[in-house]
Design an enzyme around this catalytic site. Structure first.
Site, PDB file in Angstrom:
ATOM      1  N   HIS A 281       9.704   2.244   8.118  1.00 49.25           N
ATOM      2  CA  HIS A 281       9.108   3.080   6.850  1.00 49.25           C
ATOM      3  C   HIS A 281       9.106   4.704   7.074  1.00 49.25           C
ATOM      4  O   HIS A 281       8.847   5.251   6.225  1.00 49.25           O
ATOM      5  CB  HIS A 281       7.716   2.460   6.378  1.00 49.25           C
ATOM      6  CG  HIS A 281       7.656   1.014   6.052  1.00 49.25           C
ATOM      7  ND1 HIS A 281       8.379   0.498   5.174  1.00 49.25           N
ATOM      8  CD2 HIS A 281       7.022  -0.008   6.414  1.00 49.25           C
ATOM      9  CE1 HIS A 281       8.105  -0.804   4.862  1.00 49.25           C
ATOM     10  NE2 HIS A 281       7.438  -1.231   5.641  1.00 49.25           N
TER      11      HIS A 281
ATOM     12  N   GLU B 115       3.492 -10.650  10.378  1.00 48.02           N
ATOM     13  CA  GLU B 115       3.345 -10.028   8.976  1.00 48.02           C
ATOM     14  C   GLU B 115       3.971 -10.802   7.751  1.00 48.02           C
ATOM     15  O   GLU B 115       4.062 -10.507   6.757  1.00 48.02           O
ATOM     16  CB  GLU B 115       3.537  -8.609   9.070  1.00 48.02           C
ATOM     17  CG  GLU B 115       5.260  -8.369   9.426  1.00 48.02           C
ATOM     18  CD  GLU B 115       5.244  -6.920   9.201  1.00 48.02           C
ATOM     19  OE1 GLU B 115       4.411  -6.120   8.948  1.00 48.02           O
ATOM     20  OE2 GLU B 115       6.543  -6.530   9.431  1.00 48.02           O
TER      21      GLU B 115
ATOM     22  N   ASP C 214       1.446  -6.104   5.075  1.00 51.75           N
ATOM     23  CA  ASP C 214       2.390  -7.101   4.648  1.00 51.75           C
ATOM     24  C   ASP C 214       1.978  -8.633   4.982  1.00 51.75           C
ATOM     25  O   ASP C 214       2.235  -9.578   4.088  1.00 51.75           O
ATOM     26  CB  ASP C 214       3.707  -7.030   5.494  1.00 51.75           C
ATOM     27  CG  ASP C 214       4.501  -5.818   5.163  1.00 51.75           C
ATOM     28  OD1 ASP C 214       4.626  -5.783   3.732  1.00 51.75           O
ATOM     29  OD2 ASP C 214       5.054  -4.996   5.804  1.00 51.75           O
TER      30      ASP C 214
HETATM   31  C1  3PY Z   1       1.598  -3.638   7.814  1.00 50.97           C
HETATM   32  O1  3PY Z   1       0.396  -3.695   7.978  1.00 50.97           O
HETATM   33  O2  3PY Z   1       2.438  -4.322   7.291  1.00 50.97           O
HETATM   34  C2  3PY Z   1       2.194  -2.716   8.755  1.00 50.97           C
HETATM   35  O3  3PY Z   1       3.625  -3.016   8.953  1.00 50.97           O
HETATM   36  C3  3PY Z   1       1.462  -1.642   9.625  1.00 50.97           C
HETATM   37  O4  3PY Z   1       2.503  -0.750   9.707  1.00 50.97           O
HETATM   38 MG    MG Z   2       4.444  -4.154   7.537  1.00 51.80          MG
END
Ligand code: 3PY
Ligand code: MG
Length: 244
Positions: free
Chosen positions: A34, A135, A161
């Protein structure tokens, strides 16, 4: 690394990142998912961070063996791999982070480009790590199998995520203490298989919530947050009556 307090960077500014590496955090994470870290920036940042007081990690853009290799070629302590959907992708990721016979990492460390020595393959395999981000709902379902894979050294929770993928608010995820809650499943998988468990926190409040789950390796803040907090503190100090 456990416990540890890392800083996450959303810029590719060499001077800023160097200063962050000397500011008391235990590690610095560069973000190629990101953030603006492309391959050219990775070279410049790696060269600057070579010999820095703390290690750096690279979050690669996705499940991409070429980027995992580049992160490790740059000298990252760990390639942090986002968006892994389950065991099958985690196997690909783990193999990309190790040289043969354990994996398929290609030879090409960056340090010789600036006149330093490349580590021996066995030394690199022993020292450099592969952290799978947990995630997605799929990675959470498979977390025990992922933690058991040879070559997976860490499970790193992305709460934002993971909450999206599970369809729950982030706060609900972080505060869930019911038996079998998602974060406890990650922690237990890590303990069972002897791999590191970490997470992105981002704020002091979230650090406390993640620590309450037994997660000690944390990205505690970001470069952007430090700037905003520093600006607010200075403005409050010079004009305490003008705060809104
Ligand atoms: C998330 O919380 O999804 C992340 O990737 C944090 O950088
Ligand atoms: Mg993330």
């Amino acid at each position: 690394m456990d416990p540890s307090r890392g800083v996450w960077t959303a810029t590719a500014d060499v001077d800023l990142v160097l200063r962050l590496a000397a500011s008391g955090f235990d590690w610095v994470a560069l973000d190629a998912q990101h953030g603006p870290v492309d391959r050219a920036a990775l070279h410049a940042l790696a060269r600057a961070l070579h010999g820095a007081p703390v290690p750096f990690l690279v979050r690669v853009p996705g499940v991409d063996p070429a980027w995992i290799g580049a992160a490790l070629d740059a000298g990252a302590l760990a390639a942090v791999v986002p968006s892994v959907t389950g065991t099958a992708q985690a196997e690909v990721v783990a193999r990309a982070a190790r040289y043969a016979p354990a994996g398929e990492r290609s030879w090409g460390p960056f340090p010789p480009m600036w006149g330093s020595l490349a580590p021996e393959p066995a030394t690199a395999d022993a020292a450099q790590q592969c952290w799978v981000m947990v995630e997605t709902a799929g990675a959470l379902t498979d977390v025990d199998d992922i933690a058991a894979l040879a070559g997976v050294d860490g499970l790193f929770v992305g709460p934002l995520d993971l909450a999206l993928s599970l369809g729950v608010p982030v706060d609900a995820l972080l505060d869930d203490t019911t038996p079998g809650n998602p974060l406890s499943r990650v922690v237990e998988a890590g303990r069972r298989h002897g791999v590191l468990v970490g997470a992105f926190a981002g704020t002091p409040g979230n650090v406390a919530r993640l620590r309450a789950h037994g997660i000690g390796c944390l990205a505690v803040t970001t470069d952007a947050a430090l700037l905003a907090l520093g600006a607010a503190a200075v403005l409050a100090a010079v004009d305490p009556d003008q705060q809104d």
